[in-house]
Design an enzyme around this catalytic site. Structure first.
Site, mmCIF file in Angstrom:
data_model
loop_
_atom_site.group_PDB
_atom_site.id
_atom_site.type_symbol
_atom_site.label_atom_id
_atom_site.label_comp_id
_atom_site.label_asym_id
_atom_site.label_seq_id
_atom_site.Cartn_x
_atom_site.Cartn_y
_atom_site.Cartn_z
ATOM 1 N N HIS A 43 5.957 -5.166 21.370
ATOM 2 C CA HIS A 43 6.933 -4.418 20.729
ATOM 3 C C HIS A 43 6.837 -5.046 18.940
ATOM 4 O O HIS A 43 7.409 -6.232 18.962
ATOM 5 C CB HIS A 43 8.428 -4.558 21.259
ATOM 6 C CG HIS A 43 9.188 -3.299 20.534
ATOM 7 N ND1 HIS A 43 10.411 -3.599 20.301
ATOM 8 C CD2 HIS A 43 8.967 -2.275 19.926
ATOM 9 C CE1 HIS A 43 10.991 -2.426 19.901
ATOM 10 N NE2 HIS A 43 10.288 -1.570 19.787
ATOM 11 N N ASP A 58 -10.834 1.901 7.031
ATOM 12 C CA ASP A 58 -12.144 2.323 6.561
ATOM 13 C C ASP A 58 -12.888 1.100 6.426
ATOM 14 O O ASP A 58 -12.525 0.023 6.718
ATOM 15 C CB ASP A 58 -12.076 3.309 5.566
ATOM 16 C CG ASP A 58 -11.474 2.692 4.300
ATOM 17 O OD1 ASP A 58 -11.619 1.541 4.012
ATOM 18 O OD2 ASP A 58 -10.721 3.373 3.664
ATOM 19 N N HIS A 64 -0.723 2.414 -1.800
ATOM 20 C CA HIS A 64 -2.114 1.789 -1.302
ATOM 21 C C HIS A 64 -2.120 0.148 -1.377
ATOM 22 O O HIS A 64 -2.308 -0.329 -0.579
ATOM 23 C CB HIS A 64 -3.455 2.333 -1.964
ATOM 24 C CG HIS A 64 -4.696 1.956 -1.281
ATOM 25 N ND1 HIS A 64 -4.836 2.072 0.016
ATOM 26 C CD2 HIS A 64 -5.560 1.242 -1.771
ATOM 27 C CE1 HIS A 64 -5.951 1.599 0.387
ATOM 28 N NE2 HIS A 64 -6.669 1.162 -0.820
ATOM 29 N N TYR A 95 -8.844 6.291 1.364
ATOM 30 C CA TYR A 95 -7.797 6.041 2.140
ATOM 31 C C TYR A 95 -7.628 6.171 3.445
ATOM 32 O O TYR A 95 -6.566 6.586 4.093
ATOM 33 C CB TYR A 95 -6.787 6.987 1.320
ATOM 34 C CG TYR A 95 -6.718 6.574 -0.269
ATOM 35 C CD1 TYR A 95 -6.542 5.279 -0.842
ATOM 36 C CD2 TYR A 95 -7.357 7.502 -1.255
ATOM 37 C CE1 TYR A 95 -6.402 5.022 -1.778
ATOM 38 C CE2 TYR A 95 -7.235 7.161 -2.269
ATOM 39 C CZ TYR A 95 -6.910 6.089 -2.868
ATOM 40 O OH TYR A 95 -6.979 5.777 -4.204
ATOM 41 N N ASN A 107 -7.049 4.666 6.171
ATOM 42 C CA ASN A 107 -6.414 3.628 6.404
ATOM 43 C C ASN A 107 -5.033 3.782 7.402
ATOM 44 O O ASN A 107 -4.242 4.627 6.609
ATOM 45 C CB ASN A 107 -6.232 2.534 5.722
ATOM 46 C CG ASN A 107 -7.543 2.179 4.887
ATOM 47 O OD1 ASN A 107 -8.477 1.579 5.559
ATOM 48 N ND2 ASN A 107 -7.599 2.660 3.604
#
Length: 127
Positions: A20, A28, A94, A116, A118
């Site tokens: 948890h 990518d 990012h 992007y 990801n």
């Protein structure tokens, strides 16, 4: 031999160790990863496997309570891919996403070439 689920032994072992609030990154093929963070590298050639294929495999194994994508992905295919699969998706820059990699349990590198593509996944519990 396993009957179903993730067959890659390195990925299966990493997934089994998650608890948890642990985070894992599905990335990518171009996302920079700090050298101290474990990487399960599935990339074969550009585009193989796709981000969505790897994400679906991981989501089939984990309870995910929330996720983060880059603000730069908003309005792009990666936002749609993640939003279709995960209810609670937050956006961060990012640069901040790249900083969060430093605390991830591991990174799953795909062959994805879409910018992007990801996501940082935070594990939940099934009870």
């Amino acid at each position: 031999m396993k009957k179903h689920g993730v067959l890659n032994p390195a990925l299966s072992a990493r997934l089994a160790r998650l608890g948890h609030l642990d985070t894992v990154v599905v990335a990518d093929c171009g996302l920079p990863v700090p050298s101290e963070i474990p990487v399960v590298d599935l990339a074969l050639v550009f585009g193989v496997p796709r981000f969505t294929e790897a994400l679906d495999a991981v989501l089939g194994e984990l309870v995910v309570e929330r996720a983060w994508i880059a603000e730069e992905a908003v309005g792009q295919a990666p936002q749609e891919w993640v939003a279709q699969r995960i209810d609670e998706v937050h956006t961060i820059s990012h640069d901040e996403l790249k900083q969060r990699i430093a605390s991830a349990a591991f990174v799953l590198r795909t062959g994805e070439t879409t910018s992007y593509a990801n996501v940082v996944l935070q594990c939940g519990v099934p009870f």
